[in-house]
Write a protein that holds these residues in place. Structure first.
Motif, PDB file in Angstrom:
ATOM      1  N   MET A   1      -5.611  -0.669   5.836  1.00 18.95           N
ATOM      2  CA  MET A   1      -5.478  -2.034   6.257  1.00 18.95           C
ATOM      3  C   MET A   1      -6.885  -2.450   5.067  1.00 18.95           C
ATOM      4  N   ARG A   2      -6.807  -3.376   5.349  1.00 20.39           N
ATOM      5  CA  ARG A   2      -8.174  -4.036   4.150  1.00 20.39           C
ATOM      6  C   ARG A   2      -9.048  -4.357   5.304  1.00 20.39           C
ATOM      7  N   GLU A   3     -10.311  -3.395   4.602  1.00 18.32           N
ATOM      8  CA  GLU A   3     -11.838  -4.111   5.392  1.00 18.32           C
ATOM      9  C   GLU A   3     -11.986  -5.874   4.881  1.00 18.32           C
ATOM     10  N   THR A   4     -12.623  -5.957   6.209  1.00 18.57           N
ATOM     11  CA  THR A   4     -13.156  -6.849   6.644  1.00 18.57           C
ATOM     12  C   THR A   4     -14.484  -7.421   6.839  1.00 18.57           C
ATOM     13  N   SER A   5     -15.477  -8.323   5.804  1.00 13.25           N
ATOM     14  CA  SER A   5     -16.825  -7.860   5.229  1.00 13.25           C
ATOM     15  C   SER A   5     -17.183  -8.778   7.042  1.00 13.25           C
ATOM     16  N   ARG A   6     -18.430  -7.725   7.542  1.00  6.51           N
ATOM     17  CA  ARG A   6     -18.785  -8.883   8.899  1.00  6.51           C
ATOM     18  C   ARG A   6     -20.410  -9.463   8.269  1.00  6.51           C
ATOM     19  N   THR A   7     -20.522  -9.535   7.306  1.00  4.76           N
ATOM     20  CA  THR A   7     -21.484 -10.504   6.971  1.00  4.76           C
ATOM     21  C   THR A   7     -21.131 -11.861   7.488  1.00  4.76           C
TER      22      THR A   7
ATOM     23  N   GLY B   1     -15.906 -25.584   9.572  1.00  2.00           N
ATOM     24  CA  GLY B   1     -16.598 -26.040   9.263  1.00  2.00           C
ATOM     25  C   GLY B   1     -17.761 -25.926  10.453  1.00  2.00           C
ATOM     26  N   GLU B   2     -17.096 -24.742  11.712  1.00  4.80           N
ATOM     27  CA  GLU B   2     -17.994 -24.644  12.676  1.00  4.80           C
ATOM     28  C   GLU B   2     -19.304 -24.110  12.397  1.00  4.80           C
ATOM     29  N   PRO B   3     -20.435 -24.150  13.030  1.00  2.00           N
ATOM     30  CA  PRO B   3     -22.444 -23.302  12.972  1.00  2.00           C
ATOM     31  C   PRO B   3     -21.762 -21.832  13.029  1.00  2.00           C
ATOM     32  N   THR B   4     -21.796 -21.266  12.180  1.00  2.00           N
ATOM     33  CA  THR B   4     -21.924 -19.777  12.924  1.00  2.00           C
ATOM     34  C   THR B   4     -23.312 -19.550  13.686  1.00  2.00           C
ATOM     35  N   ALA B   5     -23.329 -17.991  14.506  1.00  2.00           N
ATOM     36  CA  ALA B   5     -24.441 -18.150  15.224  1.00  2.00           C
ATOM     37  C   ALA B   5     -24.869 -15.830  15.399  1.00  2.00           C
ATOM     38  N   GLU B   6     -25.661 -15.476  14.725  1.00  2.00           N
ATOM     39  CA  GLU B   6     -26.487 -14.302  14.226  1.00  2.00           C
ATOM     40  C   GLU B   6     -25.940 -14.107  15.182  1.00  2.00           C
ATOM     41  N   ALA B   7     -25.861 -12.720  15.483  1.00  2.00           N
ATOM     42  CA  ALA B   7     -25.532 -11.675  16.520  1.00  2.00           C
ATOM     43  C   ALA B   7     -27.306 -11.199  16.980  1.00  2.00           C
TER      44      ALA B   7
ATOM     45  N   PHE C   1     -19.109 -10.257  16.111  1.00  2.00           N
ATOM     46  CA  PHE C   1     -17.938  -8.732  15.113  1.00  2.00           C
ATOM     47  C   PHE C   1     -16.783  -9.557  13.727  1.00  2.00           C
ATOM     48  N   PHE C   2     -16.929 -11.084  14.038  1.00  2.00           N
ATOM     49  CA  PHE C   2     -16.271 -11.619  13.491  1.00  2.00           C
ATOM     50  C   PHE C   2     -17.084 -12.634  12.040  1.00  2.00           C
ATOM     51  N   PRO C   3     -17.654 -12.918  11.074  1.00  2.00           N
ATOM     52  CA  PRO C   3     -18.187 -13.850  10.242  1.00  2.00           C
ATOM     53  C   PRO C   3     -17.411 -15.226  10.226  1.00  2.00           C
ATOM     54  N   ASN C   4     -16.065 -15.340  10.430  1.00  2.00           N
ATOM     55  CA  ASN C   4     -15.146 -16.385  10.902  1.00  2.00           C
ATOM     56  C   ASN C   4     -14.391 -16.647  10.726  1.00  2.00           C
ATOM     57  N   LYS C   5     -13.510 -17.514  10.479  1.00  2.00           N
ATOM     58  CA  LYS C   5     -11.892 -17.747  10.680  1.00  2.00           C
ATOM     59  C   LYS C   5     -11.038 -16.752  10.396  1.00  2.00           C
ATOM     60  N   GLU C   6     -11.487 -16.900   8.855  1.00  2.00           N
ATOM     61  CA  GLU C   6     -10.817 -15.662   7.850  1.00  2.00           C
ATOM     62  C   GLU C   6     -10.426 -13.801   8.045  1.00  2.00           C
ATOM     63  N   ALA C   7     -12.198 -13.914   8.006  1.00  2.00           N
ATOM     64  CA  ALA C   7     -12.102 -12.408   9.259  1.00  2.00           C
ATOM     65  C   ALA C   7     -11.300 -12.360  10.044  1.00  2.00           C
ATOM     66  N   ILE C   8     -11.034 -13.090  11.102  1.00  2.00           N
ATOM     67  CA  ILE C   8     -10.071 -12.476  11.889  1.00  2.00           C
ATOM     68  C   ILE C   8      -9.311 -12.856  12.027  1.00  2.00           C
ATOM     69  N   ALA C   9      -8.190 -13.406  10.960  1.00  2.00           N
ATOM     70  CA  ALA C   9      -6.345 -13.599  10.343  1.00  2.00           C
ATOM     71  C   ALA C   9      -6.437 -12.195   9.844  1.00  2.00           C
ATOM     72  N   VAL C  10      -7.465 -11.626   8.798  1.00  2.00           N
ATOM     73  CA  VAL C  10      -6.897 -10.444   7.956  1.00  2.00           C
ATOM     74  C   VAL C  10      -6.865  -9.164   8.756  1.00  2.00           C
ATOM     75  N   GLU C  11      -8.610  -9.060  10.076  1.00  2.00           N
ATOM     76  CA  GLU C  11      -8.438  -8.225  10.788  1.00  2.00           C
ATOM     77  C   GLU C  11      -6.567  -7.917  11.294  1.00  2.00           C
ATOM     78  N   LEU C  12      -6.347  -9.944  11.764  1.00  2.00           N
ATOM     79  CA  LEU C  12      -5.276  -9.288  12.361  1.00  2.00           C
ATOM     80  C   LEU C  12      -3.943  -8.771  11.439  1.00  2.00           C
ATOM     81  N   GLY C  13      -3.984  -9.861  10.379  1.00  2.00           N
ATOM     82  CA  GLY C  13      -2.744  -9.683   9.525  1.00  2.00           C
ATOM     83  C   GLY C  13      -2.856  -7.729   9.498  1.00  2.00           C
TER      84      GLY C  13
END
Length: 250
Positions: free
Chosen positions: A1-7, A14-20, A95-107
């Motif tokens: 399974m592809r490793e996804t970056s959590r950075t 286009g949404e603002p990110t929030a730091e942990a 847990f996920f930096p953006n939407k792409e990371a979620i899609a990659v993990e789910l995919g």
């Protein structure tokens, strides 16, 4: 399974990110450190925090699957996924930096399940079955997987999904190879032998028919879905039956 970056990176929607929160680990969600209660081992608390993090990730992936199915990947947002999961956007970003990371993990999870379903479909013993039974044995696990995991179709056949196209292409090539192997084993060659190119064309046609039918199957439910499944098997039987004049040796 592809490793996804959590950075932390800007969200693709286009949404603002929030730091942990300070002291919170990303990816594994181990959370803030705490003193072990008297009489407990120091390893117990990290294990509990890790288990909570894994449950949260599963919750977010399930929410993403629902959002992707309803809106498609391009229109989905991390805010919508957070609302679906019943958490704040800040919690999601732990847990996920953006939407792409979620899609990659789910995919990645769904691709693994797809490989397992295809393994059940293309068992060697299925080649000894008459064509109607062979179609049932191959199609039923594939159809069941897609019906149970509609997010797979939304991610793999939608547009603008980065990070998982290579794995999907490999899955498709694997399916094509397996269909060609079935044809090679079950189709009686002509006097001068069935050209490989012809078998490849037939395999592509079979997969094209299945893909088109799956769109109708996934868009329907109940008796209508069952009717489309029956029609798919009828179409493939009438297409392949003239070629399947003998069965391979048992």
């Amino acid at each position: 399974m592809r490793e996804t970056s959590r950075t932390k990176t800007p969200d693709k929607a286009g949404e603002p990110t929030a730091e942990a929160a300070p002291g919170t680990a990303t990816g594994t969600a181990t959370g803030t450190s705490a003193e072990a209660a008297p009489g407990t081992t120091t390893e117990a608390a990290p294990r509990r925090r890790q288990a909570r993090g894994e449950r949260r990730i599963a919750q977010l992936l399930a929410a993403a699957a629902g959002v992707f199915c309803r809106t498609g990947y391009a229109a989905a947002s991390t805010n919508a996924i957070a609302r679906e999961a019943g958490v704040s956007p800040g919690t999601l970003y732990q847990f996920f930096p953006n939407k792409e990371a979620i899609a990659v993990e789910l995919g990645g999870h769904l691709l693994q399940r797809a490989h397992e379903a295809h393994g059940r479909a293309f068992l060697p013993e299925n080649l000894n079955r008459p064509l109607p039974e062979l179609l049932d044995a191959v199609l039923d696990p594939v159809i069941a997987f897609n019906c149970e995991n509609p997010a797979f179709w939304a991610l793999m056949h939608g547009s603008g999904v980065p990070g998982i196209s290579q794995e999907h292409d490999e899955l498709h090539v694997g399916m094509l190879t397996r269909v060609e192997e079935v044809l090679r084993a079950c189709v009686t060659p002509a006097a001068d032998g069935a050209p490989e190119a012809e078998l490849t064309h037939v395999a592509h046609m079979v997969l094209g028919i299945v893909k088109t039918a799956l769109e109708l199957i996934l868009a329907s439910e109940g008796a209508e879905r069952a009717a489309y499944v029956t029609e798919l098997k009828t179409v493939l039987f009438r297409y392949l039956d003239p070629m399947f004049t003998t069965l391979p040796p048992r």
